[in-house]
Scaffold this motif. Structure first.
Motif, short mmCIF file in Angstrom:
data_model
loop_
_atom_site.label_atom_id
_atom_site.label_comp_id
_atom_site.label_asym_id
_atom_site.label_seq_id
_atom_site.Cartn_x
_atom_site.Cartn_y
_atom_site.Cartn_z
N UNK A 153 0.79 -1.22 0.00
CA UNK A 153 0.00 0.00 0.00
C UNK A 153 0.83 1.29 0.00
N UNK A 154 2.04 1.23 0.55
CA UNK A 154 2.81 2.45 0.76
C UNK A 154 4.28 2.24 0.43
N UNK A 171 5.50 2.51 6.24
CA UNK A 171 4.38 3.36 6.64
C UNK A 171 3.25 2.44 7.06
N UNK A 172 2.76 2.63 8.26
CA UNK A 172 1.67 1.80 8.78
C UNK A 172 0.41 1.96 7.93
N UNK A 173 -0.48 1.00 8.06
CA UNK A 173 -1.73 1.04 7.31
C UNK A 173 -2.61 2.22 7.72
N UNK A 197 15.28 10.39 5.91
CA UNK A 197 15.44 11.35 4.81
C UNK A 197 14.94 10.80 3.49
N UNK A 198 14.66 9.50 3.44
CA UNK A 198 14.09 8.88 2.24
C UNK A 198 12.58 8.66 2.38
N UNK A 199 12.15 8.19 3.55
CA UNK A 199 10.72 7.90 3.72
C UNK A 199 9.90 9.18 3.82
N UNK A 200 10.45 10.24 4.41
CA UNK A 200 9.66 11.44 4.65
C UNK A 200 9.20 12.13 3.37
#
Length: 242
Positions: A153-154, A171-173, A197-200
């Motif tokens: 999903x993410x 990233x949580x559901x 710095x990558x996920x944000x």
């Protein structure tokens, strides 16, 4: 009372920070169910079946619960001010407070100074699931089907050191950044800060505002959030469960 997403967003945006978790849900799930009572409201996270409550006055929670078609299991509330009312309406409920962090998506600026150039960051797929489960020990979320759903999903990212997997972030559901776990042998190398710095920026693309919930005693995660442009709020978010 039922209300349209458009009208509710207009109201919630008057307090964007305090309502960040509801706004994000409405922006990413515009057809979800919403309820109002007085100045308070509840929004359903369709992916998790979890209700999110913005409570403004006594009695509103009880009225909102009366409008729901199914009993509450776990849910979030933006204040503990009405805890006695919540306990009366949901017998046996317990609560956990979290420090609430907010990110206005257009405010994110990548912080190159905290990135460890020795760490290779890659997008993860379900070949990472077994590795993640060796690190992530959660009774509620630490199982294959849930991790696979988060990956489907993410966006998520994994960290490699000399080709070896050493950590990850998902990233949580419910739309919150997490989980993130780093192998013990790789801690202290800035892996978590690098992953953030990558996920944000990937997370910021999903909605105009984001949020993160961190346990009050988890200062390491709090520092990582702050280095990634998340701003802590004075009021804590409350997770209610039973």
């Amino acid at each position: 009372m039922l209300i349209t997403t458009e009208n509710l967003l207009s109201t919630l945006n008057c307090d964007r920070a305090g309502n960040s978790f509801l706004i994000r849900t409405l922006e990413t799930e515009p057809d979800t169910e919403c309820r109002t009572a007085g100045a308070s409201c509840a929004v359903l996270e369709q992916r998790t079946g979890c209700w999110l409550f913005d409570l403004r006055s006594g009695g509103d929670f009880t009225e909102l619960v009366g409008q729901l078609s199914a009993p509450l299991d776990t849910f979030y509330v933006n204040t503990d001010r009405y805890w006695n009312e919540i306990k009366a309406a949901v017998p046996g409920a317990s609560m956990q407070e979290y420090v609430q962090y907010v990110l206005n998506s257009n405010m994110f600026v990548r912080n190159e100074s905290v990135i460890n150039p020795e760490i290779e960051i890659v997008e993860i797929d379900k070949s990472w699931t077994d590795f993640i489960l060796t690190l992530y020990k959660s009774e509620e979320f630490g199982y294959k089907e849930y991790i696979d759903s988060c990956i489907d999903e993410n966006p998520g990212f994994g960290a490699l050191l000399n080709g070896e997997r050493i950590g990850y972030v998902l990233i949580h559901m419910d739309g919150e950044i997490g989980s993130m776990v780093i192998s013990e042998k790789a801690r202290g190398k800035g892996v978590g800060r690098t992953l953030m710095q990558y996920i944000t920026p990937a997370y910021a693309k999903q909605a105009s505002i984001g949020c993160g919930f961190v346990l009050p005693e988890n200062r390491c995660s709090q520092r990582m959030m702050e280095k990634s442009c998340f701003i802590p709020l004075a009021n804590k978010i409350v997770w209610v469960y039973h």
